[in-house]
Write a protein that holds these residues in place. Structure first.
Motif, mmCIF file in Angstrom:
data_model
loop_
_atom_site.group_PDB
_atom_site.id
_atom_site.type_symbol
_atom_site.label_atom_id
_atom_site.label_comp_id
_atom_site.label_asym_id
_atom_site.label_seq_id
_atom_site.Cartn_x
_atom_site.Cartn_y
_atom_site.Cartn_z
ATOM 1 N N ARG A 3 0.815 -1.210 0.000
ATOM 2 C CA ARG A 3 0.000 0.000 0.000
ATOM 3 C C ARG A 3 0.853 1.267 0.000
ATOM 4 O O ARG A 3 1.855 1.360 0.694
ATOM 5 C CB ARG A 3 -0.892 -0.033 1.248
ATOM 6 C CG ARG A 3 -1.866 1.083 1.343
ATOM 7 C CD ARG A 3 -2.865 0.870 2.467
ATOM 8 N NE ARG A 3 -2.196 0.793 3.749
ATOM 9 C CZ ARG A 3 -2.553 -0.043 4.729
ATOM 10 N NH1 ARG A 3 -3.550 -0.865 4.578
ATOM 11 N NH2 ARG A 3 -1.914 -0.027 5.874
ATOM 12 N N ILE A 4 0.375 2.240 -0.774
ATOM 13 C CA ILE A 4 0.862 3.615 -0.719
ATOM 14 C C ILE A 4 -0.183 4.384 0.072
ATOM 15 O O ILE A 4 -1.378 4.234 -0.172
ATOM 16 C CB ILE A 4 1.002 4.217 -2.138
ATOM 17 C CG1 ILE A 4 2.013 3.426 -2.973
ATOM 18 C CG2 ILE A 4 1.357 5.694 -2.064
ATOM 19 C CD1 ILE A 4 3.447 3.518 -2.502
ATOM 20 N N THR A 5 0.256 5.204 1.021
ATOM 21 C CA THR A 5 -0.691 5.900 1.880
ATOM 22 C C THR A 5 -0.208 7.305 2.224
ATOM 23 O O THR A 5 0.999 7.553 2.244
ATOM 24 C CB THR A 5 -0.938 5.112 3.187
ATOM 25 O OG1 THR A 5 -1.921 5.779 3.966
ATOM 26 C CG2 THR A 5 0.339 4.967 3.996
ATOM 27 N N GLY A 31 11.774 2.602 7.888
ATOM 28 C CA GLY A 31 12.642 3.677 7.433
ATOM 29 C C GLY A 31 12.053 5.001 7.880
ATOM 30 O O GLY A 31 10.853 5.225 7.733
ATOM 31 N N THR A 32 12.890 5.865 8.440
ATOM 32 C CA THR A 32 12.424 7.151 8.939
ATOM 33 C C THR A 32 13.176 8.296 8.277
ATOM 34 O O THR A 32 14.268 8.108 7.741
ATOM 35 C CB THR A 32 12.606 7.249 10.465
ATOM 36 O OG1 THR A 32 13.999 7.091 10.777
ATOM 37 C CG2 THR A 32 11.802 6.184 11.184
ATOM 38 N N VAL A 33 12.602 9.470 8.332
ATOM 39 C CA VAL A 33 13.238 10.674 7.786
ATOM 40 C C VAL A 33 14.343 11.095 8.755
ATOM 41 O O VAL A 33 14.082 11.328 9.936
ATOM 42 C CB VAL A 33 12.208 11.814 7.608
ATOM 43 C CG1 VAL A 33 12.893 13.085 7.108
ATOM 44 C CG2 VAL A 33 11.094 11.383 6.656
ATOM 45 N N HIS A 78 4.310 2.299 2.090
ATOM 46 C CA HIS A 78 5.155 3.487 1.901
ATOM 47 C C HIS A 78 4.274 4.719 1.945
ATOM 48 O O HIS A 78 3.205 4.755 1.351
ATOM 49 C CB HIS A 78 5.884 3.432 0.563
ATOM 50 C CG HIS A 78 7.128 4.264 0.540
ATOM 51 N ND1 HIS A 78 7.116 5.652 0.674
ATOM 52 C CD2 HIS A 78 8.421 3.917 0.414
ATOM 53 C CE1 HIS A 78 8.349 6.102 0.617
ATOM 54 N NE2 HIS A 78 9.166 5.071 0.466
ATOM 55 N N ARG A 79 4.745 5.730 2.651
ATOM 56 C CA ARG A 79 3.992 6.991 2.740
ATOM 57 C C ARG A 79 4.341 7.906 1.586
ATOM 58 O O ARG A 79 5.440 7.862 1.039
ATOM 59 C CB ARG A 79 4.324 7.721 4.038
ATOM 60 C CG ARG A 79 3.574 7.135 5.213
ATOM 61 C CD ARG A 79 3.703 7.947 6.445
ATOM 62 N NE ARG A 79 3.008 9.232 6.328
ATOM 63 C CZ ARG A 79 3.115 10.186 7.235
ATOM 64 N NH1 ARG A 79 3.877 10.024 8.292
ATOM 65 N NH2 ARG A 79 2.450 11.313 7.074
ATOM 66 N N ALA A 88 8.019 7.939 10.084
ATOM 67 C CA ALA A 88 8.229 6.721 9.297
ATOM 68 C C ALA A 88 7.772 6.953 7.859
ATOM 69 O O ALA A 88 6.664 7.409 7.617
ATOM 70 C CB ALA A 88 7.461 5.562 9.897
ATOM 71 N N SER A 89 8.648 6.623 6.910
ATOM 72 C CA SER A 89 8.322 6.764 5.493
ATOM 73 C C SER A 89 8.005 5.430 4.840
ATOM 74 O O SER A 89 7.239 5.374 3.880
ATOM 75 C CB SER A 89 9.469 7.446 4.747
ATOM 76 O OG SER A 89 10.670 6.716 4.925
ATOM 77 N N VAL A 90 8.577 4.353 5.337
ATOM 78 C CA VAL A 90 8.349 3.027 4.776
ATOM 79 C C VAL A 90 8.425 2.000 5.892
ATOM 80 O O VAL A 90 9.214 2.154 6.829
ATOM 81 C CB VAL A 90 9.365 2.698 3.653
ATOM 82 C CG1 VAL A 90 10.792 2.703 4.161
ATOM 83 C CG2 VAL A 90 9.043 1.389 2.958
#
Length: 145
Positions: A3-5, A31-33, A78-79, A88-90
């Motif tokens: 999913r993409i969200t 995974g974070t920024v 993944h955001r 969190a990005s993924v």
């Protein structure tokens, strides 16, 4: 689950999705920024994606994981949108009979996501922004400062 969200990622949901009776090991990656990249201070990141295609590619990666690692249960989320430092990005979760397969599946999946999934990333710094390669179609050269 592929999913993409635009919403925050719920890691508990991913773990629940891959946890079954036959699963003896669940592994996750988030995974974070980060605050710094290539010597520049990052204040935010923007992700863009063509969701239908991105989700199809993530599903293909899930099939690769199931085949190659014996991890029958895989979730990749993944955001997109603008994210702040620390968000969190993924997230990826894999459930397998044994820990080695679950850990290997997650490591493989994140590398494939970074290589193959059509998601574009723009970093915002204190003094400007830039699209990281490859940039999405239509990104302006003057955006790269």
């Amino acid at each position: 689950m592929f999913r993409i969200t635009e919403d925050s990622i719920d890691l508990t949901e991913l773990i629940r999705f891959v946890t079954r009776e036959e699963v003896g090991g669940v592994a996750t990656f988030v995974g974070t920024v980060r605050v710094e990249n290539a010597g520049k201070r990052v204040v935010a990141v923007e992700y863009q994606a063509y969701s239908p295609m991105a989700e199809k590619v993530m599903a293909r990666i899930g099939r690769e994981v199931r085949h190659g690692f014996g991890s029958p249960f895989v979730a990749i989320v993944h955001r997109v949108g603008r994210l702040g430092v620390g968000e969190a990005s993924v997230a990826i979760a894999a459930g397998a009979a044994h820990r080695r397969e679950a850990l290997g599946a997650v490591a493989y999946a994140i590398e494939r996501v970074k290589q193959e999934v059509p998601i574009w990333k723009r970093e915002f710094y204190e003094d400007g922004s830039e699209w990281l390669e490859p940039a999405p179609a239509g990104a302006r050269a003057e955006d790269k400062k």
